[in-house]
Design a protein around this motif. Structure first.
Motif, PDB file in Angstrom:
ATOM      1  N   ILE A  70      31.153   8.458 101.594  1.00  0.00           N
ATOM      2  CA  ILE A  70      30.466   7.499 102.471  1.00  0.00           C
ATOM      3  C   ILE A  70      29.664   8.251 103.525  1.00  0.00           C
ATOM      4  N   ARG A  71      30.290   9.224 104.148  1.00  0.00           N
ATOM      5  CA  ARG A  71      29.618  10.021 105.192  1.00  0.00           C
ATOM      6  C   ARG A  71      28.321  10.623 104.636  1.00  0.00           C
ATOM      7  N   ARG A  72      28.376  11.200 103.463  1.00  0.00           N
ATOM      8  CA  ARG A  72      27.198  11.855 102.878  1.00  0.00           C
ATOM      9  C   ARG A  72      26.132  10.842 102.445  1.00  0.00           C
ATOM     10  N   ILE A  73      26.572   9.718 101.901  1.00  0.00           N
ATOM     11  CA  ILE A  73      25.614   8.677 101.497  1.00  0.00           C
ATOM     12  C   ILE A  73      24.916   8.109 102.721  1.00  0.00           C
ATOM     13  N   MET A  74      25.658   7.835 103.779  1.00  0.00           N
ATOM     14  CA  MET A  74      25.053   7.297 104.994  1.00  0.00           C
ATOM     15  C   MET A  74      24.112   8.303 105.652  1.00  0.00           C
ATOM     16  N   ALA A  75      24.388   9.588 105.486  1.00  0.00           N
ATOM     17  CA  ALA A  75      23.478  10.617 106.012  1.00  0.00           C
ATOM     18  C   ALA A  75      22.160  10.617 105.231  1.00  0.00           C
ATOM     19  N   MET A  76      22.233  10.292 103.942  1.00  0.00           N
ATOM     20  CA  MET A  76      21.021  10.210 103.112  1.00  0.00           C
ATOM     21  C   MET A  76      20.224   8.951 103.416  1.00  0.00           C
ATOM     22  N   GLU A  77      20.955   7.849 103.602  1.00  0.00           N
ATOM     23  CA  GLU A  77      20.308   6.548 103.781  1.00  0.00           C
ATOM     24  C   GLU A  77      21.120   5.735 104.783  1.00  0.00           C
ATOM     25  N   CYS A  79      20.846   2.942 105.973  1.00  0.00           N
ATOM     26  CA  CYS A  79      21.001   1.525 105.633  1.00  0.00           C
ATOM     27  C   CYS A  79      21.693   1.310 104.288  1.00  0.00           C
ATOM     28  N   ALA A  80      22.359   2.341 103.781  1.00  0.00           N
ATOM     29  CA  ALA A  80      23.081   2.164 102.514  1.00  0.00           C
ATOM     30  C   ALA A  80      24.139   1.075 102.696  1.00  0.00           C
ATOM     31  N   MET A 129      20.682  -8.524 108.488  1.00  0.00           N
ATOM     32  CA  MET A 129      20.420  -7.446 109.440  1.00  0.00           C
ATOM     33  C   MET A 129      18.977  -6.958 109.351  1.00  0.00           C
ATOM     34  N   GLY A 130      18.293  -7.327 108.289  1.00  0.00           N
ATOM     35  CA  GLY A 130      16.898  -6.937 108.161  1.00  0.00           C
ATOM     36  C   GLY A 130      16.685  -5.480 107.817  1.00  0.00           C
ATOM     37  N   CYS A 131      17.660  -4.859 107.249  1.00  0.00           N
ATOM     38  CA  CYS A 131      17.533  -3.467 106.857  1.00  0.00           C
ATOM     39  C   CYS A 131      16.510  -3.351 105.734  1.00  0.00           C
ATOM     40  N   PRO A 132      15.551  -2.462 105.851  1.00  0.00           N
ATOM     41  CA  PRO A 132      14.523  -2.355 104.806  1.00  0.00           C
ATOM     42  C   PRO A 132      15.064  -1.901 103.456  1.00  0.00           C
ATOM     43  N   TYR A 133      16.260  -1.363 103.443  1.00  0.00           N
ATOM     44  CA  TYR A 133      16.836  -0.865 102.190  1.00  0.00           C
ATOM     45  C   TYR A 133      17.422  -1.985 101.348  1.00  0.00           C
ATOM     46  N   ALA A 134      17.738  -3.117 101.977  1.00  0.00           N
ATOM     47  CA  ALA A 134      18.405  -4.226 101.271  1.00  0.00           C
ATOM     48  C   ALA A 134      17.512  -4.866 100.227  1.00  0.00           C
TER      49      ALA A 134
END
Length: 134
Positions: A70-77, A79-80, A129-134
Motif C-alpha cells: 500500500i505504501r509503495r502504491i500510494m507513493a506511485m499514485e 489517488c490510488a 472526492m473528485g480524485c482524477p484517478y477515479a
C-alpha cells in the motif's frame, strides 16, 4: 458495457481460493479483474503496469506484506483506491492500513453480500472526492 469501460481491478491475495472468490465477486459487480498478484511485490509491479481503478489487498503475504505494498502504491499514485481484505482484526493493523491510504478495511469472513456492499459504498465515496484517478 464494453470491457474498457468497466471498472478495472487488481486482486492481491496469496491464497488461490480467496483470489477466485474475489474475482467472482468483482465480476458479479460488473468489474473486470485485470491482474492477480500472489504477493505484495507483484501487487506493486502489476499496479504500475495496469493502473487499475481498484486494488483489493490482503495484509499478510509473502515477499512484501500488504502494508508495504500500500505504501509503495500510494507513493506511485496518491489517488490510488485500495481496499484491504484481511482475516486480521487488530485495530492497530486496521488503523495502520487506513493511515497508509487504504479507503477501507474489510474482514474476509464477512458474508459475500456485505463485502459487495462495502466495496460499492467505498467506491462511491471515493468518486465523490473528485480524485482524477477515479
Amino acid at each position: 458495457m464494453k470491457e474498457e469501460q468497466k471498472i478495472r481491478v487488481l486482486i492481491a491475495e496469496d491464497e488461490a481460493h480467496i483470489r477466485l472468490l474475489l474475482r467472482k465477486i468483482m465480476e458479479q459487480m460488473g468489474a473486470v479483474v485485470v491482474a492477480e498478484a500472489t504477493n505484495g511485490q507483484e501487487a506493486v509491479d502489476l499496479f504500475q503496469q495496469h493502473r487499475p481503478h481498484i486494488v483489493l489487498m490482503d495484509v499478510v503475504m509473502p515477499v512484501l506484506d500488504g502494508k508495504e505494498a500500500i505504501r509503495r502504491i500510494m507513493a506511485m499514485e496518491r489517488c490510488a483506491f485500495v481496499i484491504v481484505l484481511s482475516a486480521l482484526s487488530s485495530m492497530d493493523v486496521v488503523k495502520e492500513c487506513l493511515a497508509l491510504g487504504a479507503a477501507n478495511f474489510i474482514r474476509k469472513d464477512n458474508p459475500v453480500d456485505q463485502i459487495k456492499r462495502y466495496i460499492k459504498e467505498s467506491w462511491q465515496e471515493f468518486q465523490k472526492m473528485g480524485c482524477p484517478y477515479a
